[in-house]
Design an enzyme around this catalytic site. Structure first.
Site, PDB file in Angstrom:
ATOM      1  N   HIS A 169       0.830  -1.204   0.000  1.00  0.00           N
ATOM      2  CA  HIS A 169       0.000   0.000   0.000  1.00  0.00           C
ATOM      3  C   HIS A 169       0.872   1.265   0.000  1.00  0.00           C
ATOM      4  CE1 HIS A 169      -3.678   2.369   1.051  1.00  0.00           C
ATOM      5  NE2 HIS A 169      -2.773   3.178   1.574  1.00  0.00           N
ATOM      6  N   GLU A 170       1.752   1.361   0.988  1.00  0.00           N
ATOM      7  CA  GLU A 170       2.604   2.556   1.075  1.00  0.00           C
ATOM      8  C   GLU A 170       3.555   2.609  -0.130  1.00  0.00           C
ATOM      9  OE1 GLU A 170       1.664   4.711   3.220  1.00  0.00           O
ATOM     10  OE2 GLU A 170       0.362   3.342   4.335  1.00  0.00           O
ATOM     11  N   HIS A 183       1.929   4.445  -2.854  1.00  0.00           N
ATOM     12  CA  HIS A 183       2.054   5.894  -2.657  1.00  0.00           C
ATOM     13  C   HIS A 183       3.455   6.352  -3.064  1.00  0.00           C
ATOM     14  CE1 HIS A 183      -1.704   6.817  -0.641  1.00  0.00           C
ATOM     15  NE2 HIS A 183      -1.510   5.941   0.316  1.00  0.00           N
ATOM     16  N   GLU A 218      -4.566   7.734  -3.156  1.00  0.00           N
ATOM     17  CA  GLU A 218      -5.119   6.482  -2.654  1.00  0.00           C
ATOM     18  C   GLU A 218      -5.418   5.506  -3.802  1.00  0.00           C
ATOM     19  OE1 GLU A 218      -4.767   6.159   0.407  1.00  0.00           O
ATOM     20  OE2 GLU A 218      -5.942   4.423   0.994  1.00  0.00           O
TER      21      GLU A 218
HETATM   22 ZN    ZN Z   1      -3.024   5.343   1.732  1.00  0.00          ZN
END
Ligand code: ZN
Length: 518
Positions: free
Chosen positions: A282-283, A286, A312
């Protein structure tokens, strides 16, 4: 007689360059602030907190003075009224627009309100932590009321500057520019209807995944190696001498930095390795967004992500669309077992993939699965919209929260710590933030539809461990555009259509049909 624009255009360019020099200084100060915050969460010894808060306070004061300086005001009005304004290109005009937006908003908010909000914010977060531990909403209530009142005051002022229809829309605009509560309400209505149908199908399906098989003991040192391997897969360099990233450990995972220095964090739970695994993906999603912005735009207002929602969309794309797919695990499962001393050798690949995709309504947002997650967001959106519009009061929050969790997710909240006090956002004064989480998922569905058309064999590539083609596609279609367009324009540019929830619902339905055998 045609007017010669060469001279005026030259003068304009020099004003524009001065403005961009100011922008660069502000952006650099901001990056030092963000670095100091990163250090505070990762490396700082506990005793350092007092010095750190003084450092952060000074930096934010300097930043505020810089963004509201009269020199910027003068440059902006000179540029905007300039006879040669039309000689600026699209990129330059966008930079001017973004500087102006920041300047107008920052100068209209009275310094007293800004300072008071920052002070109340720190106080409310501190009280929130204590009240959450004590499971006592009445302790939290008076501080939340004060902070909310300050944010409402700011929202009223920003509503005029931003020319939004409601105060809540002005707050949303901070995180998702030009998005409105009306648009969100419409799209969330459609989203909720679709999700409820999928949840029902899963609940009555003959096959049920066994999520308990994921609870295996894997030492944090081994989980660290797995994290590095995942970073390598997504081409997020944390190891080489030229690395622009690193992974550290914090209570809650986050991403920090931009361009050549983008850091992520995760949390290693010894008995729940899936937690760090998916937080790193997830990170990491980003992080690769920040690393692959157009390098020529470094230190310009356009040199950042388009919105929190778009950010996101990138993290959820990597975490879920890639990271929870059967294709990815076909490649990565043997690696996981190799690194983790065959911790999952008794679990078949398909059982593992089913387990990581289990759909189960729950009380806690951050632990929610892909299908029920957005219902948590819809609940928060509905509540904060009414809260800012003075239709409900802080005192009503627990009751409304618990009722909605019963109605939407069918779960019974036992206390306010697992209910209305579970998230830090409202205690931080972030109203209008939550909707961006769901918008990110919706964008990711639209992006997937376009990716399928552009690279029909993308799943075959993932199966062999090749993420580079998909990453290149994300960079060309999303990362490279930085903040050149408002999110509504960007999604249309990439996919040819406006915000549309159907692709995301279709993706979830297809995946669940396989997981649950319906
Ligand atoms: Zn996030």
């Amino acid at each position: 007689m045609a007017i010669n624009m060469a001279e005026p255009a030259k003068a304009l360019k020099s004003d524009y360059d001065l403005l961009m020099a100011k922008a660069k200084d502000i952006i650099i100060i901001g990056s030092i602030q963000s670095l100091a915050s990163w250090d505070m969460e990762t490396k700082m010894p506990p005793k350092g907190i007092k010095q750190r808060s003084q450092q952060l306070a000074i930096l934010s004061q300097i930043e505020h003075q810089m963004t509201t300086s009269s020199e910027i005001g003068t440059l902006l009005s000179k540029i905007e009224k300039h006879v040669a304004y039309e000689t600026l290109n699209e990129l330059q005009k966008r930079n001017v627009y973004l500087m102006k937006k920041q300047y107008d908003e920052q100068t209209k908010l009275p310094e007293k309100l800004v300072v008071e909000t920052a002070r109340q914010q720190a106080l409310t977060i501190d009280t929130w932590k204590k009240a959450k531990t004590a499971k006592d909403f009445s302790m939290f209530k008076p501080e939340l009321e004060k902070l909310l009142a300050l944010r409402k005051e700011a929202a009223k002022i920003l509503m005029k500057v931003k020319e939004t229809r409601t105060p809540y829309d002005a707050l949303i605009d901070i995180f998702e520019p030009r998005m409105t509560s009306e648009m969100i309400a419409k799209i969330f209505g459609e989203l909720r209807e679709g999700l409820v149908k999928i949840i029902k199908k899963c609940a009555t399906a003959p096959e049920k995944p066994q999520a308990s098989i994921l609870m295996r003991k894997i030492p944090p040192s081994v989980q660290q190696k797995i994290s590095n391997e995942l970073a390598q897969f997504i081409d997020y360099d944390v190891k080489s001498p030229k690395a622009g990233g690193r992974i550290d450990e914090t209570e809650h995972p986050f991403t920090n930095g931009y361009y050549d220095d983008v850091r992520i964090t995760t949390h290693y739970y010894e008995n729940n390795p899936a937690s760090s695994l998916f937080s790193v993906l997830h990170e990491g999603g980003h992080a690769i967004y920040e690393q692959n912005l157009n390098p020529e735009w470094l230190y310009q207002p356009v040199g950042m992500g388009a919105s929190l929602g778009f950010h996101e969309s990138q993290s959820r794309f990597v975490e879920n669309i890639i990271g929870r797919s059967r294709e990815f695990w076909t490649y990565f499962y043997p690696k996981l077992n190799l690194l983790a001393s065959n911790a999952f050798s008794d679990v078949a690949l398909d059982d593992f993939v089913r387990a990581i995709n289990q759909v189960k309504p729950s009380k806690i947002r951050v632990e929610a699965d892909e299908v029920t997650y957005c219902l948590h967001i819809i609940i928060r959106f509905e509540i904060e919209r009414e809260l800012i519009a003075n239709k409900i009061a802080v005192a009503d929050l627990p009751e409304i929260w618990n009722r909605k969790y019963h109605d939407y997710l069918g779960v019974e909240i036992q206390n306010d710590s697992e209910g209305v006090m579970q998230d830090i956002h409202w205690a931080s004064g972030y109203y209008g933030y939550f909707p961006t989480y769901a918008l990110g998922n919706i964008y990711s569905g639209q992006l997937l539809t376009k990716l399928r058309k552009d690279i029909p064999i993308w799943q075959d590539q993932i199966r062999t461990g090749d993420f580079l083609q998909v990453k290149k596609w994300l960079t060309e279609n999303v990362h490279q555009h930085g903040n050149l367009y408002d999110p509504a324009d960007l999604i249309k540019r990439i996919t040819g259509e406006s915000l549309n929830v159907q692709p995301y619902l279709k993706y979830l339905d297809e995946k669940c049909a396989w997981i649950y055998g319906y």
